[in-house]
Design a protein around this motif. Structure first.
Motif, PDB file in Angstrom:
ATOM      1  N   ILE A  12     -53.165  12.814 -21.225  1.00 55.68           N
ATOM      2  CA  ILE A  12     -52.954  11.384 -21.425  1.00 55.68           C
ATOM      3  C   ILE A  12     -52.828  10.714 -20.064  1.00 55.68           C
ATOM      4  N   THR A  13     -52.802   9.395 -20.068  1.00 54.43           N
ATOM      5  CA  THR A  13     -52.540   8.676 -18.824  1.00 54.43           C
ATOM      6  C   THR A  13     -51.131   8.109 -18.884  1.00 54.43           C
ATOM      7  N   LYS A  14     -50.530   8.051 -17.705  1.00 51.82           N
ATOM      8  CA  LYS A  14     -49.170   7.533 -17.588  1.00 51.82           C
ATOM      9  C   LYS A  14     -49.105   6.680 -16.325  1.00 51.82           C
ATOM     10  N   LYS A  15     -48.387   5.587 -16.427  1.00 55.12           N
ATOM     11  CA  LYS A  15     -48.229   4.675 -15.300  1.00 55.12           C
ATOM     12  C   LYS A  15     -47.026   5.111 -14.455  1.00 55.12           C
ATOM     13  N   TYR A  16     -47.238   5.167 -13.143  1.00 61.18           N
ATOM     14  CA  TYR A  16     -46.162   5.482 -12.202  1.00 61.18           C
ATOM     15  C   TYR A  16     -46.001   4.302 -11.251  1.00 61.18           C
TER      16      TYR A  16
END
Length: 169
Positions: free
Chosen positions: A133-137
């Motif tokens: 998945i993609t995750k915002k940092y």
């Protein structure tokens, strides 16, 4: 008159020497681009470049093919830079078709300790169990890739085709 005297000698069995086999491992999904040359699964040479994949990958592969008897090439098929994955796959598939050198793929997570992989902006690919998945940092994640000393235990994917994972923008 004796001209020569022969002594008995013990002749051992000759061991069959197998030819050296070389494999390339290409990490092109992040900068720097890295290529590892493996002799019988052990790292013998490391090549690294900060240049763009489109500029440097083919000349580096050609140099390796001219120097070593390459039997297979492994590349990181994703996730990561979509363009780098696409270019790498096209080059390697062409080499496989024209030269018979097997093209294999592995996950980028296998070469960075399972750390997040840059997607776009402040989005990163992360692997949760078997799902990516993609995750915002908020802060940049510093997770580098490493060429292993041995590829004996490197998990290869059943597919060699690119694993294109495009994050929602």
């Amino acid at each position: 008159m004796i001209l020569s005297q022969s002594k008995s000698c013990k002749v051992g069995l000759l061991q069959k020497v197998s030819p050296k086999t070389y494999t390339l491992l290409i990490i092109s999904i992040a900068s720097p681009l890295m290529i590892g040359v493996y002799e019988n699964e052990k790292l013998v040479q490391t090549i690294s470049s900060e240049k763009k994949t489109s500029e440097i990958l083919l000349p580096l592969i050609k140099e390796c093919l001219d120097t070593y008897a390459i039997s297979s090439i492994i590349y990181t098929r994703g996730p990561g830079s979509y363009m780098a994955i696409k270019l790498t796959y096209i080059m390697l598939k062409t080499i496989e078709i024209t030269s018979g050198i097997k093209c294999l793929g592995c996950s980028g997570f296998a070469l960075n300790g399972g750390q997040p992989i840059k997607a776009v902006g402040n989005l990163y690919f992360i692997k949760e169990k078997e799902t990516i998945i993609t995750k915002k940092y908020d802060q940049p994640v510093e997770a580098g890739f490493v060429l292993p000393q041995s590829i004996h235990d490197l998990v290869l994917d059943e597919e060699s085709t690119p694993d294109y994972i495009l994050p929602a923008v």
